[in-house]
Design an enzyme around this catalytic site. Structure first.
Site, PDB file in Angstrom:
ATOM      1  N   PHE A 237      -5.535 -11.158   7.726  1.00 60.85           N
ATOM      2  CA  PHE A 237      -7.012 -11.185   7.729  1.00 60.85           C
ATOM      3  C   PHE A 237      -7.546  -9.874   8.302  1.00 60.85           C
ATOM      4  O   PHE A 237      -8.354  -9.839   9.214  1.00 60.85           O
ATOM      5  CB  PHE A 237      -7.517 -12.403   8.520  1.00 60.85           C
TER       6      PHE A 237
ATOM      7  N   LYS B   6       1.133  -2.953  -2.026  1.00 57.82           N
ATOM      8  CA  LYS B   6       1.961  -2.154  -2.952  1.00 57.82           C
ATOM      9  C   LYS B   6       3.456  -2.310  -2.709  1.00 57.82           C
ATOM     10  O   LYS B   6       4.259  -2.181  -3.635  1.00 57.82           O
ATOM     11  CB  LYS B   6       1.629  -0.660  -2.807  1.00 57.82           C
TER      12      LYS B   6
ATOM     13  N   GLU C   4      -3.760  -6.667  -9.347  1.00 55.56           N
ATOM     14  CA  GLU C   4      -4.715  -5.629  -9.759  1.00 55.56           C
ATOM     15  C   GLU C   4      -5.010  -4.621  -8.649  1.00 55.56           C
ATOM     16  O   GLU C   4      -5.126  -3.415  -8.888  1.00 55.56           O
ATOM     17  CB  GLU C   4      -6.027  -6.287 -10.219  1.00 55.56           C
TER      18      GLU C   4
ATOM     19  N   VAL D 215      -3.211  -0.820  -7.504  1.00 53.41           N
ATOM     20  CA  VAL D 215      -3.515   0.511  -8.054  1.00 53.41           C
ATOM     21  C   VAL D 215      -5.030   0.614  -8.251  1.00 53.41           C
ATOM     22  O   VAL D 215      -5.622  -0.233  -8.911  1.00 53.41           O
ATOM     23  CB  VAL D 215      -2.796   0.732  -9.414  1.00 53.41           C
TER      24      VAL D 215
ATOM     25  N   GLY E  28     -11.306   5.717   6.834  1.00 53.36           N
ATOM     26  CA  GLY E  28     -10.524   4.530   6.469  1.00 53.36           C
ATOM     27  C   GLY E  28      -9.816   4.633   5.131  1.00 53.36           C
ATOM     28  O   GLY E  28      -9.342   3.627   4.603  1.00 53.36           O
TER      29      GLY E  28
ATOM     30  N   GLU F 110      -3.583   5.561   4.862  1.00 46.80           N
ATOM     31  CA  GLU F 110      -2.704   4.483   5.327  1.00 46.80           C
ATOM     32  C   GLU F 110      -2.554   4.623   6.844  1.00 46.80           C
ATOM     33  O   GLU F 110      -2.874   5.665   7.425  1.00 46.80           O
ATOM     34  CB  GLU F 110      -1.322   4.612   4.676  1.00 46.80           C
TER      35      GLU F 110
ATOM     36  N   ASP G  87       2.555   7.129  -1.326  1.00 48.42           N
ATOM     37  CA  ASP G  87       1.613   6.097  -1.778  1.00 48.42           C
ATOM     38  C   ASP G  87       1.382   6.222  -3.290  1.00 48.42           C
ATOM     39  O   ASP G  87       1.459   5.236  -4.031  1.00 48.42           O
ATOM     40  CB  ASP G  87       0.292   6.256  -1.004  1.00 48.42           C
TER      41      ASP G  87
ATOM     42  N   LYS H 190       2.424   3.713  -6.659  1.00 48.87           N
ATOM     43  CA  LYS H 190       1.516   3.303  -7.741  1.00 48.87           C
ATOM     44  C   LYS H 190       2.083   3.706  -9.110  1.00 48.87           C
ATOM     45  O   LYS H 190       1.937   2.970 -10.093  1.00 48.87           O
ATOM     46  CB  LYS H 190       0.136   3.904  -7.497  1.00 48.87           C
TER      47      LYS H 190
ATOM     48  N   GLY I 243     -10.978   0.842  -0.041  1.00 53.09           N
ATOM     49  CA  GLY I 243     -12.198   0.327   0.584  1.00 53.09           C
ATOM     50  C   GLY I 243     -12.159  -1.187   0.685  1.00 53.09           C
ATOM     51  O   GLY I 243     -11.497  -1.860  -0.093  1.00 53.09           O
TER      52      GLY I 243
HETATM   53  N1  HSE Z   1      -4.277   5.258   1.338  1.00 51.98           N
HETATM   54  C1  HSE Z   1      -4.619   4.895  -0.003  1.00 51.98           C
HETATM   55  C2  HSE Z   1      -5.448   6.013  -0.623  1.00 51.98           C
HETATM   56  C3  HSE Z   1      -5.374   3.594   0.005  1.00 51.98           C
HETATM   57  O1  HSE Z   1      -5.814   6.963   0.088  1.00 51.98           O
HETATM   58  O2  HSE Z   1      -5.700   5.979  -1.813  1.00 51.98           O
HETATM   59  C4  HSE Z   1      -5.367   2.843  -1.286  1.00 51.98           C
HETATM   60  O3  HSE Z   1      -4.092   2.537  -1.751  1.00 51.98           O
END
Ligand code: HSE
Length: 345
Positions: free
Chosen positions: A11, A128, A152, A155, A209, A212, A223, A227, A324
């Site tokens: 959460f 992911k 979904e 990515v 934000g 990661e 990252d 994807k 986000g």
């Molecule tokens: N850290 C990732 C980015 C978040 O900057 O795209 C979404 O996967």
């Protein structure tokens, strides 16, 4: 009206984003699609666990966490279950797996998803790790148990990149997929073009934000590689792994490199790609200098974009948010709507 009961494993930001959408738009959704989505269980390692088979109030969950940082003040018939107990014992039809992302082991999410699918529950996730590492196994397990696996949000968050490729372009002959799949690195590169230092731009991306928990995975392309693996598995039917992706991040790019590209009418972008060539699938993540006229060169800040190169349509490009709270929360709504379309048919 069909009701779907949800168990949220985790959460944090994304789970709270989903709760906010259900609190604020649940009635409208019910009216539009003929389905209501009710949270009956939440289990979070740090914030605590609550269970009410009749349904929890999303607003009350959000208020408690916003005020106290925990779910401790929410009075419910059940509490204290860990993730696996919640998956096994709650009355949820759909397990929403939102524990933390680990692209090396996929755990603990991998075990959560296996348990839920084997127990005959639908699973939706934005995580992911387990999907990049074990999609073929998990998709098989879902099929064997007659349930859905919705991914979904793994990515481009709620921007429907996977559904576009998997469903709408399935007959178009997708040969190559290229994209800006990481918001943090695109934000850093955009800021550097405006004169910011690498360090200041990274700090800003963290403060906003996008990054990661450990931003190394963003800047070194891990990252984006996760994807790319997901795209290859879902859209090209290739069981690629992380080790198959040639990978270079942006940490080696200097202010001089960025200025040099700008002087030549080009921009650096971290491009993830997967391509079928002579029957073989090649995948990579690397910084590429694109002419400013290229569709992906115009995508700035934390925005993501993906271009599908197809036999029948040529190039189809989708641009949208890739991270986000509400944006990723929406990915879960789109997976819930897909479950409703499948099971209500
Ligand atoms: N850290 C990732 C980015 C978040 O900057 O795209 C979404 O996967």
């Amino acid at each position: 009206m069909k009701t779907y009961r949800l168990a949220l494993i985790g959460f944090g930001n994304v789970g709270q984003g989903l709760a906010e959408i259900l609190r604020d738009r649940g009635a409208e959704l019910a009216q539009t699609v003929g389905a209501e989505f009710v949270i009956t269980a939440v289990s979070d390692l740090l914030k605590g666990s609550v269970y009410d088979p009749q349904g929890l109030d999303a607003g009350e969950l959000l208020t408690a966490v916003g005020r106290d940082g925990t779910l401790g003040s929410v009075v419910t018939p059940g509490s204290g279950w860990d993730a696996l107990e919640t998956i096994a014992q709650s009355n949820a039809d759909v397990v929403v797996e939102l524990s933390y992302t680990d692209l090396a082991t996929g755990q603990p999410a991998l075990d959560h998803i296996r348990a839920a699918l084997a127990g005959g529950k639908h699973v939706i996730t934005t995580n992911k790790g387990p999907i990049a590492l074990a999609y073929p196994e998990l998709a098989d397990l879902a099929a064997q148990n007659g349930v859905c696996l919705g991914v979904e949000g793994t990515v481009m968050s709620g921007t429907p990149a996977l559904r576009l490729g998997q469903e709408l372009l399935a007959g178009a002959g997708v040969r190559r997929i290229q994209g800006i799949l990481n918001g943090t690195t695109n934000y850093i590169l955009t800021q550097m073009e405006g004169g910011a230092t690498y360090a200041a731009a990274l700090a800003e991306a963290q403060a906003r934000g996008y990054a990661e928990a450990d931003p190394t995975g963003d800047v070194e392309g891990v990252d984006a590689a996760g994807k790319v693996v997901i795209l290859a598995n879902l859209l090209m039917g290739e069981a690629l792994t992380m080790a198959d992706v040639r990978r270079t991040g942006i940490s080696g790019l200097t202010a001089e490199d960025v200025a040099e590209a700008a002087a030549a009418g080009e921009r650096w972008k971290l491009i993830g790609s997967v391509e079928r060539e002579n029957g073989r699938v090649q995948a990579g993540v690397q910084p590429v200098r694109l002419p400013v006229s290229h569709p992906l060169a115009g995508v700035s800040g934390a925005t993501n974009a993906i271009t599908y190169s197809t036999d029948l349509l040529g190039d189809v490009t989708l641009v949208g948010p890739g991270a986000g709270r509400m944006e990723t929360g929406y990915a879960l709504i789109s997976d819930l709507l897909a479950i409703h379309r499948t099971t209500d048919a």
